[in-house]
Design an enzyme around this catalytic site. Structure first.
Site, short mmCIF file in Angstrom:
data_model
loop_
_atom_site.label_atom_id
_atom_site.label_comp_id
_atom_site.label_asym_id
_atom_site.label_seq_id
_atom_site.Cartn_x
_atom_site.Cartn_y
_atom_site.Cartn_z
N CYS A 1 -6.20 1.71 5.91
CA CYS A 1 -6.81 0.46 6.36
C CYS A 1 -6.18 0.05 7.69
O CYS A 1 -5.26 0.71 8.19
CB CYS A 1 -6.59 -0.63 5.31
N HIS B 1 0.85 -1.19 0.00
CA HIS B 1 0.00 0.00 0.00
C HIS B 1 0.88 1.24 0.00
O HIS B 1 2.06 1.19 0.39
CB HIS B 1 -0.90 0.01 1.23
N CYS C 1 -2.32 -0.62 7.51
CA CYS C 1 -1.54 0.61 7.43
C CYS C 1 -1.61 1.40 8.73
O CYS C 1 -0.60 1.98 9.17
CB CYS C 1 -1.99 1.44 6.25
N GLU D 1 0.96 3.80 1.96
CA GLU D 1 1.46 4.15 3.28
C GLU D 1 2.68 3.31 3.65
O GLU D 1 3.66 3.82 4.21
CB GLU D 1 0.38 3.94 4.36
#
Length: 164
Positions: free
Chosen positions: A98, A68, A101, A70
């Site tokens: 999410c 992701h 993260c 992040e």
């Protein structure tokens, strides 16, 4: 479902231009991710007014469910700064993180998280659950949402509309 929300609280009014400027950097990374066929999410990490970490979504390209934006930004910043702890750093991300993260942000000791669009399906800053509100955790990241939320949400909505 991804969605914008109301404006951030008035107490952040003086900081909004700065937040918007950093969010534009994250949006540029989101657009780069989109060009690669990834869901358009971008993240940056800022320390003392300098970007020290950048990330764009890459799970498809990397065959990695943890890739992701992040996570990419955290890894980049940790390598550049030579430390897995990032306590003097702020993260700007175009989509509400999410749970995975959020956990990584907390473990890295990020000082402040600023996000754009809310994620009404997996958001962990209050849209579905609020990991950052858990007082029993040993680190507390300040969270500010809904910065440039309409622009961030539109980028995601247009991406998914084009896929249908």
């Amino acid at each position: 479902m991804i969605g914008p929300r109301s404006a951030p609280p008035a107490r952040y009014a003086a900081a909004l231009p700065e937040f918007a400027a950093w969010m534009s950097e994250a949006l540029a990374l989101a657009r780069q991710a989109q060009e690669r066929g990834e869901v358009p999410v971008g993240a940056i990490i800022v320390r003392n007014g300098v970007i020290v970490g950048r990330g764009g979504n890459a799970p498809i390209a990397d065959n990695d469910p943890t890739a992701h934006a992040e996570i990419g930004a955290l890894r980049d910043a940790a390598l550049r700064l030579g430390n897995y702890r990032l306590p003097e750093c702020d993260m700007y991300v175009t989509l509400e993180p999410c749970v995975m993260c959020a956990g990584a942000i907390l473990h890295a000791r990020i000082r402040r998280l600023v996000f754009g669009a809310r994620d009404l399906k997996t958001g962990s800053c209050g849209s579905v659950i609020d990991v950052f509100a858990e007082r029993s955790l040993n680190h507390h990241t300040s969270v500010i949402g809904d910065i440039e939320s309409e622009t961030c949400a539109r980028l995601l909505s247009d991406f998914f509309a084009g896929r249908r």
